[in-house]
Design a protein around this motif. Structure first.
Motif, mmCIF file in Angstrom:
data_model
loop_
_atom_site.group_PDB
_atom_site.id
_atom_site.type_symbol
_atom_site.label_atom_id
_atom_site.label_comp_id
_atom_site.label_asym_id
_atom_site.label_seq_id
_atom_site.Cartn_x
_atom_site.Cartn_y
_atom_site.Cartn_z
ATOM 1 N N GLU A 156 44.973 47.245 25.332
ATOM 2 C CA GLU A 156 44.504 47.680 26.411
ATOM 3 C C GLU A 156 45.584 47.146 27.564
ATOM 4 O O GLU A 156 45.858 47.548 28.622
ATOM 5 N N VAL A 157 46.143 46.072 27.164
ATOM 6 C CA VAL A 157 47.069 45.299 28.230
ATOM 7 C C VAL A 157 48.277 45.563 27.712
ATOM 8 O O VAL A 157 49.139 46.073 28.479
ATOM 9 N N THR A 158 48.683 45.502 26.381
ATOM 10 C CA THR A 158 49.892 45.401 25.890
ATOM 11 C C THR A 158 50.624 46.809 26.066
ATOM 12 O O THR A 158 51.787 47.122 26.633
ATOM 13 N N VAL A 159 49.896 48.010 25.897
ATOM 14 C CA VAL A 159 50.490 49.353 25.879
ATOM 15 C C VAL A 159 51.046 49.542 27.312
ATOM 16 O O VAL A 159 51.998 50.085 27.489
ATOM 17 N N ALA A 164 55.537 50.239 31.262
ATOM 18 C CA ALA A 164 56.034 49.732 32.437
ATOM 19 C C ALA A 164 57.320 49.315 32.520
ATOM 20 O O ALA A 164 58.175 49.805 33.178
ATOM 21 N N CYS A 165 57.384 48.485 31.436
ATOM 22 C CA CYS A 165 58.817 47.951 31.187
ATOM 23 C C CYS A 165 60.047 49.101 30.861
ATOM 24 O O CYS A 165 60.886 49.019 31.591
ATOM 25 N N LEU A 166 59.466 50.155 30.173
ATOM 26 C CA LEU A 166 60.531 50.972 29.800
ATOM 27 C C LEU A 166 60.533 52.174 31.146
ATOM 28 O O LEU A 166 61.810 52.469 31.160
ATOM 29 N N ARG A 191 60.190 41.320 21.280
ATOM 30 C CA ARG A 191 59.793 39.997 21.404
ATOM 31 C C ARG A 191 58.612 40.056 22.224
ATOM 32 O O ARG A 191 57.675 39.287 21.909
ATOM 33 N N ALA A 192 58.202 40.768 23.087
ATOM 34 C CA ALA A 192 56.998 40.807 23.952
ATOM 35 C C ALA A 192 55.867 41.108 22.934
ATOM 36 O O ALA A 192 54.701 40.669 23.288
ATOM 37 N N VAL A 193 55.879 41.932 22.084
ATOM 38 C CA VAL A 193 54.706 42.203 21.027
ATOM 39 C C VAL A 193 54.799 41.519 19.977
ATOM 40 O O VAL A 193 53.587 41.388 19.182
ATOM 41 N N GLY A 194 55.450 40.346 19.979
ATOM 42 C CA GLY A 194 55.600 39.305 18.986
ATOM 43 C C GLY A 194 56.270 39.774 17.540
ATOM 44 O O GLY A 194 56.045 39.078 16.714
ATOM 45 N N ALA A 195 57.078 40.667 17.672
ATOM 46 C CA ALA A 195 57.832 41.018 16.321
ATOM 47 C C ALA A 195 59.034 40.336 16.391
ATOM 48 O O ALA A 195 59.754 40.002 17.602
#
Length: 201
Positions: A156-159, A164-166, A191-195
């Motif tokens: 709910e936060v990440t999506v 917004a970044c894109l 990086r932001a999603v931890g990959a």
């Protein structure tokens, strides 16, 4: 009686709408939505001014129809680009690159942002179609979390953060600068999603 385009009345209506959307898109690219009129759209589309009202009661409804059509077409194209990719990290990379491509083929600039052009009700209807694309991103991230490619996180936060970044990222139109900007954006989102993401050259 106006000449029917296509083999049936349905085809005629659909082809007329496509001509109106193409004219609207071309005029928006030149001047922005707020600076054009229905009469100008009809002229560029080669459609009688009164015929426009058989499809759209006003300019806002035409823009809303255009955005809906473009969003549905984009979502279908995006899904096709992901169908043969199994790895969630590769899927997310493809999603980022497709979003960068979207900004080249579909935009409402120049002119004010949609928030200042559309009524609140129309903005809500646009938002409902944006959710179609967000659902694709949500599926990618959920699959990545399930496989261990991404750490546990609140989607709910990440999506909305990723989108917004894109949506706020300016990408040059051509050349090496464009590719470098897309690579850096791709690496940042991963990086932001931890990959684990490769460092851009």
């Amino acid at each position: 009686m106006p000449k029917i385009i296509g083999g049936s009345l349905h085809e005629h209506r659909e082809q007329t709408r496509q001509k109106l959307y193409a004219a609207l898109s071309a005029l928006m690219a030149e001047r922005g939505f707020d600076a054009i009129t229905l009469a100008e759209i009809a002229q560029v589309a080669g459609v009688g001014r009164t015929a426009v009202y058989n499809h759209f009661p006003d300019k806002e409804s035409m823009l809303l129809g255009f955005i809906t059509h473009e969003t549905e077409q984009y979502a279908a194209t995006l899904q096709r680009s992901l169908d043969d990719i199994e790895d969630p990290v590769d899927q997310l990379s493809t999603y980022v690159r497709q979003q960068a491509q979207l900004k080249r083929v579909y935009h409402v600039a120049p002119g004010p942002e949609l928030r200042s052009v559309l009524s609140r009700g129309a903005q809500q209807r646009v938002r409902e179609h944006v959710v179609i694309v967000e659902m694709i991103l949500r599926r990618i991230l959920a699959a990545g979390i399930a496989s261990g490619a991404f750490p546990e996180q609140d989607l709910e936060v990440t999506v909305p953060l990723v989108n917004a970044c894109l949506s706020g990222r300016g990408v040059p139109d051509d050349g090496a600068d464009r590719e470098r900007a897309i690579e850096q954006t791709e690496a940042f989102v991963l990086r932001a999603v931890g990959a684990a993401a490769p460092v851009p050259a």
